[in-house]
Design an enzyme around this catalytic site. Sequence first.
Site, PDB file in Angstrom:
ATOM      1  N   ASP A  14      14.534  89.888  66.930  1.00  0.00           N
ATOM      2  CA  ASP A  14      15.833  90.550  66.784  1.00  0.00           C
ATOM      3  C   ASP A  14      16.864  89.566  66.234  1.00  0.00           C
ATOM      4  O   ASP A  14      16.731  88.370  66.458  1.00  0.00           O
ATOM      5  CB  ASP A  14      16.374  90.960  68.167  1.00  0.00           C
ATOM      6  CG  ASP A  14      15.916  92.326  68.587  1.00  0.00           C
ATOM      7  OD1 ASP A  14      15.267  93.011  67.789  1.00  0.00           O
ATOM      8  OD2 ASP A  14      16.213  92.708  69.726  1.00  0.00           O
ATOM      9  N   PHE A  32      16.204  83.076  63.664  1.00  0.00           N
ATOM     10  CA  PHE A  32      16.441  81.847  64.421  1.00  0.00           C
ATOM     11  C   PHE A  32      17.728  81.101  64.013  1.00  0.00           C
ATOM     12  O   PHE A  32      18.137  80.161  64.691  1.00  0.00           O
ATOM     13  CB  PHE A  32      15.241  80.885  64.343  1.00  0.00           C
ATOM     14  CG  PHE A  32      14.005  81.434  64.980  1.00  0.00           C
ATOM     15  CD1 PHE A  32      13.853  81.439  66.358  1.00  0.00           C
ATOM     16  CD2 PHE A  32      12.984  81.986  64.202  1.00  0.00           C
ATOM     17  CE1 PHE A  32      12.712  81.969  66.956  1.00  0.00           C
ATOM     18  CE2 PHE A  32      11.837  82.526  64.784  1.00  0.00           C
ATOM     19  CZ  PHE A  32      11.708  82.506  66.159  1.00  0.00           C
ATOM     20  N   HIS A  46       5.944  80.921  71.566  1.00  0.00           N
ATOM     21  CA  HIS A  46       7.316  81.046  71.062  1.00  0.00           C
ATOM     22  C   HIS A  46       8.134  79.811  71.460  1.00  0.00           C
ATOM     23  O   HIS A  46       7.885  79.219  72.520  1.00  0.00           O
ATOM     24  CB  HIS A  46       7.950  82.310  71.656  1.00  0.00           C
ATOM     25  CG  HIS A  46       9.207  82.732  70.989  1.00  0.00           C
ATOM     26  ND1 HIS A  46      10.434  82.192  71.300  1.00  0.00           N
ATOM     27  CD2 HIS A  46       9.421  83.657  70.013  1.00  0.00           C
ATOM     28  CE1 HIS A  46      11.359  82.768  70.548  1.00  0.00           C
ATOM     29  NE2 HIS A  46      10.783  83.665  69.760  1.00  0.00           N
ATOM     30  N   TYR A  82      20.394  87.667  66.720  1.00  0.00           N
ATOM     31  CA  TYR A  82      21.149  87.297  67.921  1.00  0.00           C
ATOM     32  C   TYR A  82      22.212  88.362  68.172  1.00  0.00           C
ATOM     33  O   TYR A  82      22.819  88.888  67.246  1.00  0.00           O
ATOM     34  CB  TYR A  82      21.820  85.937  67.740  1.00  0.00           C
ATOM     35  CG  TYR A  82      20.854  84.780  67.619  1.00  0.00           C
ATOM     36  CD1 TYR A  82      20.001  84.437  68.669  1.00  0.00           C
ATOM     37  CD2 TYR A  82      20.795  84.025  66.456  1.00  0.00           C
ATOM     38  CE1 TYR A  82      19.124  83.376  68.563  1.00  0.00           C
ATOM     39  CE2 TYR A  82      19.916  82.955  66.329  1.00  0.00           C
ATOM     40  CZ  TYR A  82      19.087  82.630  67.387  1.00  0.00           C
ATOM     41  OH  TYR A  82      18.210  81.581  67.275  1.00  0.00           O
TER      42      TYR A  82
END
Length: 222
Positions: A65, A78, A188, A67
């Site tokens: 997603d 990211f 992750h 942020y």
Amino acid sequence: MEVRLEPSWKKALEAEFGKEYFKELTDFVKKEYEEGKVYPHPKHIFRAFELTPFDEVKVVILGQDPYHGAGQAIGLSFAVNEGVRLPPSLQNIFKEIEDDLGKPLENRSGDLTRWAKQGVLLLNATLTVQAGKAGSHQGKGWELFTDAAIKALSDQREHLVFILWGNYARQKGTVIDRAKHLVIESAHPSPFSAANGFFRSKPFSQANAYLEQHKKETITWL
């Protein structure tokens, strides 16, 4: 609705725009922006595609997603706006770069445009999100669209590097032809999972070694 997408990507994905799911998706997203706070800014929804044209992609890093905090999302997985405090996952990514490459990071800005312009497609599975509500735009059609983008790259390009962090990214990687491309998988970089296989996984040196092997210019990650 006219989709303002970088021309090479628009050509690669043109079949998607006429599908019913995409019409429903655009109607949903437009209404969400009209009714409330949604990230990123509308002009940045397709920013990953704008900065990294289809024919220039060398590496794909999949996120989930955008942020959902104010001033963070910039349309690149990211990444955050210049001057914004680095999220924990990005802090861990930077730590792994330094450990992997054995050098200190020269640029600690969270705006990863510098990677995107070198051919790193920083693609989130879902391209929009409600403020403060992680996952709020999942299951609305974005995943079909980004799956189509990944499959187009897999089918029409050769010798790309796909970096899949975490189970969600791995699931999206099922459409990748692993005989034609390098797929790097690990845990992750989130603080909840980074110690379980992300740290010491060396994705950045692996990616560059593969690019070099196939006579492609490597990425300056530092």
